[in-house]
Scaffold this motif. Structure first.
Motif, PDB file in Angstrom:
ATOM      1  N   MET A  83      35.308  59.242  54.459  1.00 45.75           N
ATOM      2  CA  MET A  83      35.419  58.624  53.158  1.00 45.75           C
ATOM      3  C   MET A  83      35.886  57.180  53.343  1.00 45.75           C
ATOM      4  N   SER A  84      35.203  56.262  52.710  1.00 47.17           N
ATOM      5  CA  SER A  84      35.570  54.856  52.861  1.00 47.17           C
ATOM      6  C   SER A  84      36.830  54.545  52.054  1.00 47.17           C
ATOM      7  N   PHE A  85      37.368  53.373  52.285  1.00 47.86           N
ATOM      8  CA  PHE A  85      38.594  52.941  51.619  1.00 47.86           C
ATOM      9  C   PHE A  85      38.417  52.892  50.098  1.00 47.86           C
ATOM     10  N   ILE A  86      37.302  52.356  49.663  1.00 48.37           N
ATOM     11  CA  ILE A  86      37.036  52.240  48.219  1.00 48.37           C
ATOM     12  C   ILE A  86      36.871  53.622  47.598  1.00 48.37           C
ATOM     13  N   GLN A  87      36.175  54.514  48.278  1.00 48.10           N
ATOM     14  CA  GLN A  87      36.009  55.868  47.758  1.00 48.10           C
ATOM     15  C   GLN A  87      37.338  56.609  47.683  1.00 48.10           C
ATOM     16  N   SER A  88      38.210  56.375  48.668  1.00 50.57           N
ATOM     17  CA  SER A  88      39.517  57.042  48.630  1.00 50.57           C
ATOM     18  C   SER A  88      40.381  56.507  47.486  1.00 50.57           C
ATOM     19  N   ILE A  89      40.271  55.228  47.181  1.00 40.99           N
ATOM     20  CA  ILE A  89      41.005  54.661  46.043  1.00 40.99           C
ATOM     21  C   ILE A  89      40.457  55.219  44.739  1.00 40.99           C
ATOM     22  N   ARG A  90      39.133  55.299  44.632  1.00 37.48           N
ATOM     23  CA  ARG A  90      38.518  55.805  43.403  1.00 37.48           C
ATOM     24  C   ARG A  90      38.766  57.294  43.206  1.00 37.48           C
ATOM     25  N   ALA A  91      39.130  58.023  44.269  1.00 40.39           N
ATOM     26  CA  ALA A  91      39.409  59.457  44.167  1.00 40.39           C
ATOM     27  C   ALA A  91      40.865  59.740  43.791  1.00 40.39           C
ATOM     28  N   LEU A  92      41.710  58.706  43.695  1.00 42.74           N
ATOM     29  CA  LEU A  92      43.116  58.900  43.346  1.00 42.74           C
ATOM     30  C   LEU A  92      43.258  59.452  41.926  1.00 42.74           C
ATOM     31  N   PRO A  93      44.311  60.224  41.687  1.00 46.34           N
ATOM     32  CA  PRO A  93      44.542  60.743  40.331  1.00 46.34           C
ATOM     33  C   PRO A  93      44.790  59.626  39.301  1.00 46.34           C
ATOM     34  N   LEU A  94      45.262  58.472  39.756  1.00 47.09           N
ATOM     35  CA  LEU A  94      45.493  57.348  38.841  1.00 47.09           C
ATOM     36  C   LEU A  94      44.186  56.814  38.259  1.00 47.09           C
ATOM     37  N   ARG A 122      42.005  58.045  36.569  1.00 51.10           N
ATOM     38  CA  ARG A 122      41.484  58.801  35.433  1.00 51.10           C
ATOM     39  C   ARG A 122      40.740  57.840  34.517  1.00 51.10           C
ATOM     40  N   HIS A 123      39.595  58.245  34.068  1.00 48.78           N
ATOM     41  CA  HIS A 123      38.785  57.462  33.134  1.00 48.78           C
ATOM     42  C   HIS A 123      38.503  56.054  33.663  1.00 48.78           C
ATOM     43  N   GLY A 124      38.442  55.918  34.985  1.00 52.42           N
ATOM     44  CA  GLY A 124      38.088  54.641  35.583  1.00 52.42           C
ATOM     45  C   GLY A 124      39.165  53.582  35.484  1.00 52.42           C
ATOM     46  N   PHE A 125      40.445  53.957  35.458  1.00 49.71           N
ATOM     47  CA  PHE A 125      41.535  52.994  35.281  1.00 49.71           C
ATOM     48  C   PHE A 125      41.543  51.926  36.366  1.00 49.71           C
ATOM     49  N   ILE A 126      41.400  52.326  37.617  1.00 51.52           N
ATOM     50  CA  ILE A 126      41.435  51.347  38.709  1.00 51.52           C
ATOM     51  C   ILE A 126      40.212  50.434  38.641  1.00 51.52           C
ATOM     52  N   ASP A 127      39.066  50.990  38.298  1.00 53.80           N
ATOM     53  CA  ASP A 127      37.866  50.165  38.134  1.00 53.80           C
ATOM     54  C   ASP A 127      38.064  49.139  37.024  1.00 53.80           C
ATOM     55  N   VAL A 128      38.656  49.573  35.925  1.00 52.59           N
ATOM     56  CA  VAL A 128      38.937  48.661  34.813  1.00 52.59           C
ATOM     57  C   VAL A 128      39.938  47.604  35.238  1.00 52.59           C
ATOM     58  N   LEU A 129      40.963  48.003  35.950  1.00 54.83           N
ATOM     59  CA  LEU A 129      41.989  47.072  36.422  1.00 54.83           C
ATOM     60  C   LEU A 129      41.386  45.975  37.291  1.00 54.83           C
ATOM     61  N   VAL A 130      40.581  46.371  38.241  1.00 58.49           N
ATOM     62  CA  VAL A 130      39.930  45.387  39.120  1.00 58.49           C
ATOM     63  C   VAL A 130      38.946  44.527  38.327  1.00 58.49           C
ATOM     64  N   GLY A 131      38.174  45.155  37.462  1.00 61.83           N
ATOM     65  CA  GLY A 131      37.164  44.432  36.692  1.00 61.83           C
ATOM     66  C   GLY A 131      37.746  43.383  35.765  1.00 61.83           C
ATOM     67  N   ILE A 132      38.780  43.744  34.996  1.00 62.45           N
ATOM     68  CA  ILE A 132      39.318  42.756  34.058  1.00 62.45           C
ATOM     69  C   ILE A 132      40.059  41.638  34.768  1.00 62.45           C
ATOM     70  N   ASN A 133      40.636  41.934  35.939  1.00 62.44           N
ATOM     71  CA  ASN A 133      41.288  40.858  36.681  1.00 62.44           C
ATOM     72  C   ASN A 133      40.271  39.898  37.274  1.00 62.44           C
ATOM     73  N   LEU A 134      39.139  40.420  37.735  1.00 59.98           N
ATOM     74  CA  LEU A 134      38.075  39.532  38.212  1.00 59.98           C
ATOM     75  C   LEU A 134      37.511  38.682  37.076  1.00 59.98           C
ATOM     76  N   ILE A 135      37.291  39.298  35.935  1.00 57.03           N
ATOM     77  CA  ILE A 135      36.777  38.556  34.779  1.00 57.03           C
ATOM     78  C   ILE A 135      37.777  37.485  34.355  1.00 57.03           C
ATOM     79  N   GLN A 136      39.061  37.828  34.322  1.00 58.49           N
ATOM     80  CA  GLN A 136      40.075  36.845  33.922  1.00 58.49           C
ATOM     81  C   GLN A 136      40.179  35.714  34.948  1.00 58.49           C
ATOM     82  N   ALA A 137      40.088  36.029  36.229  1.00 60.30           N
ATOM     83  CA  ALA A 137      40.145  34.981  37.258  1.00 60.30           C
ATOM     84  C   ALA A 137      38.955  34.036  37.120  1.00 60.30           C
TER      85      ALA A 137
END
Length: 179
Positions: free
Chosen positions: A1-12, A14-29
């Motif tokens: 399992m790659s690093f990104i897949q292991s992060i996306r498999a975390l219980p945190l 849920r509902h794509g929270f980490i994806d949203v976190l990364v996405g909105i920070n990239l958009i804001q930057a």
């Protein structure tokens, strides 16, 4: 399992929270970088009293996420009681956007850009709260929403600090001998 897949498999995530976190920070930057590059930041509002960077950072990092998200959640609860979730994700973000324009200021970029960005971010904060409140409880969902808000504000400070550092470095290296 790659690093990104292991992060996306975390219980945190849920509902794509980490994806949203990364996405909105990239958009804001990208958003803040474009504002800094394409507009004249010196033409912004002039305050007679200069606020310290520390007080601005404390307000942006602690006060704004906690208070603004609380107001947003209260407005959403009132709207939900009165209108049953009808247009909830349109009305409440626009209420929050309108609270950011209490004092008219001449901003160095078009106002519609700020309106669109603020609406987008408040929509995301409210949607993440709504997705997590039944599963995790209202308190934890509120803190997750605040953490998104905190990270967006931290991205603003980080990007503007980089630009301030670059401007200071240009000033130092472009000085003429004897200055």
């Amino acid at each position: 399992m790659s690093f990104i897949q292991s992060i996306r498999a975390l219980p945190l995530n849920r509902h794509g929270f980490i994806d949203v976190l990364v996405g909105i920070n990239l958009i804001q930057a990208i958003h803040i970088t474009l504002i800094a590059l394409l507009s004249n930041l010196d033409a912004g509002p002039d305050d007679e009293e200069t606020k310290s960077l520390m007080s601005i950072a404390v307000f942006m990092m602690l006060v704004a996420p906690l208070i603004e998200n609380f107001i947003m959640i209260v407005a959403a609860a009132i709207h939900e009681k009165l209108f049953n979730r009808r247009l909830l994700f349109v009305v409440v973000p626009f209420i929050m956007v309108s609270l950011h324009f209490t004092t008219p200021q001449n901003l160095p970029f078009p106002i519609f850009i700020r309106v669109i960005a603020l609406f987008f971010f408040f929509y995301i904060f409210l949607k993440q709260y709504d997705l997590h409140k039944l599963e995790m409880g209202k308190g934890k969902a509120y803190l997750l929403s605040c953490s998104l808000h905190f990270s967006v504000n931290a991205t603003v400070i980080l990007v503007l600090s980089v630009f301030d550092f670059l401007i200071a470095a240009e000033t130092i290296f472009s000085a003429q001998p004897g200055e």
